[in-house]
Design a protein around this motif. Structure first.
Motif, PDB file in Angstrom:
ATOM      1  N   ARG A  45       0.819  -1.160  -0.176  1.00  0.00           N
ATOM      2  CA  ARG A  45      -0.058   0.007  -0.050  1.00  0.00           C
ATOM      3  C   ARG A  45       0.894   1.321   0.028  1.00  0.00           C
ATOM      4  O   ARG A  45       0.673   2.250  -0.553  1.00  0.00           O
ATOM      5  N   VAL A  48       2.293   1.981  -3.479  1.00  0.00           N
ATOM      6  CA  VAL A  48       1.123   2.499  -4.299  1.00  0.00           C
ATOM      7  C   VAL A  48       0.824   3.962  -4.121  1.00  0.00           C
ATOM      8  O   VAL A  48       0.844   4.841  -4.964  1.00  0.00           O
ATOM      9  N   GLU A  52       1.719   7.147  -6.465  1.00  0.00           N
ATOM     10  CA  GLU A  52       0.532   8.074  -6.834  1.00  0.00           C
ATOM     11  C   GLU A  52       0.895   9.333  -6.448  1.00  0.00           C
ATOM     12  O   GLU A  52      -0.026  10.352  -6.619  1.00  0.00           O
ATOM     13  N   LYS A 122       2.143  -5.350  -7.603  1.00  0.00           N
ATOM     14  CA  LYS A 122       1.386  -5.588  -8.993  1.00  0.00           C
ATOM     15  C   LYS A 122       0.519  -6.738  -8.878  1.00  0.00           C
ATOM     16  O   LYS A 122      -0.692  -6.838  -9.245  1.00  0.00           O
ATOM     17  N   SER A 125      -2.350  -6.016  -6.443  1.00  0.00           N
ATOM     18  CA  SER A 125      -3.101  -5.045  -6.769  1.00  0.00           C
ATOM     19  C   SER A 125      -4.051  -5.858  -7.872  1.00  0.00           C
ATOM     20  O   SER A 125      -5.317  -5.614  -8.161  1.00  0.00           O
ATOM     21  N   TRP A 157      -7.605  -3.429 -15.570  1.00  0.00           N
ATOM     22  CA  TRP A 157      -6.384  -3.331 -14.045  1.00  0.00           C
ATOM     23  C   TRP A 157      -5.783  -1.790 -14.635  1.00  0.00           C
ATOM     24  O   TRP A 157      -5.371  -1.194 -13.617  1.00  0.00           O
ATOM     25  N   ARG A 160      -7.188   1.368 -14.506  1.00  0.00           N
ATOM     26  CA  ARG A 160      -7.634   1.836 -13.193  1.00  0.00           C
ATOM     27  C   ARG A 160      -6.304   2.070 -12.253  1.00  0.00           C
ATOM     28  O   ARG A 160      -6.465   2.842 -11.254  1.00  0.00           O
ATOM     29  N   ASN A 161      -5.097   1.435 -12.508  1.00  0.00           N
ATOM     30  CA  ASN A 161      -4.104   1.668 -11.892  1.00  0.00           C
ATOM     31  C   ASN A 161      -2.977   2.091 -12.956  1.00  0.00           C
ATOM     32  O   ASN A 161      -1.924   1.274 -12.853  1.00  0.00           O
ATOM     33  N   LEU A 164       0.747   2.688 -11.438  1.00  0.00           N
ATOM     34  CA  LEU A 164       1.348   1.174 -10.929  1.00  0.00           C
ATOM     35  C   LEU A 164       1.554   0.316 -12.009  1.00  0.00           C
ATOM     36  O   LEU A 164       2.712  -0.154 -12.294  1.00  0.00           O
TER      37      LEU A 164
END
Length: 203
Positions: A45, A48, A52, A122, A125, A157, A160-161, A164
């Motif tokens: 976490r 990420v 971000e 990864k 996630s 995926w 949305r990410n 990452l």
């Protein structure tokens, strides 16, 4: 020359993949491994959160600790990432010993422990997407259809990410690479599968 038919992939084949066993064993109910998984989650976490951040600082172990909001320390970071990490995904693949597992492991061997952490992040996630798609993959009419389903799931995926997904040179989640080798019944090597999915994410 006639190509031998590829046996249909069954749903059960996606359960016992090496990366799947690694995730399920560590995230299960055995207390010591479960505690280690909870430590990994702190750093996943944090990775990420760091990636971000705008503007994003350079991913270093110190910056990962900062992003962990006081829940991490140097010693536990190196229990999770680096050459002496406990229960690392790459070690699991190497330990399996199969040709595809070794090839996949070689694509994810990193000299930078933060990159190793991001590779595992990864997988973590992507995991809910992977688990939601395995029945559709197994029900596909053939390997080409199943690969398109896997690609669509991976791109969902990634959409949305995006940060990452792009990290570490658009390396795909290792579990998706392994699933692609399963889909093709060994006719696509671990190296080829990683390259194919990396190219997909880099588009």
């Amino acid at each position: 020359m006639t190509t031998a038919p590829i046996d249909p992939v069954t749903f059960q084949e996606f359960g016992p993949t090496v990366v799947a066993r690694w995730v399920e064993r560590l995230s299960g109910n055995m207390s010591s491994r479960r505690n280690h998984w909870q430590t990994k989650l702190i750093y996943y976490r944090a990775a990420v959160r760091l990636l971000e951040t705008v503007p994003a600082p350079k991913p270093t172990w110190r910056n990962i600790l900062t992003a962990a909001d006081g829940r991490g320390c140097r010693s536990t970071f190196y229990e999770v990432a680096g050459s002496r990490a406990r229960h690392s995904m790459v070690d699991e693949l190497i330990g399996d010993g199969s040709t595809d597992s070794i090839q996949i492991a070689l694509r994810y061997l990193r000299s930078d422990p933060v990159e190793q952490l991001i590779d595992e992040t990864k997988v973590w996630s992507f995991w809910p997407y992977r688990q939601g798609s395995t029945r559709r993959l197994a029900a596909a009419a053939g390997p080409e259809t199943a690969e398109r389903e896997l690609a669509a799931t991976l791109l969902t995926w990634a959409d949305r990410n995006p940060v990452l997904a792009a990290a570490v040179g658009h390396a795909p989640p290792a579990c998706a690479v392994e699933d692609l080798t399963v889909i093709h019944g060994g006719r696509v090597s671990g190296t080829q599968a990683e390259y194919r999915l990396r190219e997909l994410l880099a588009r």
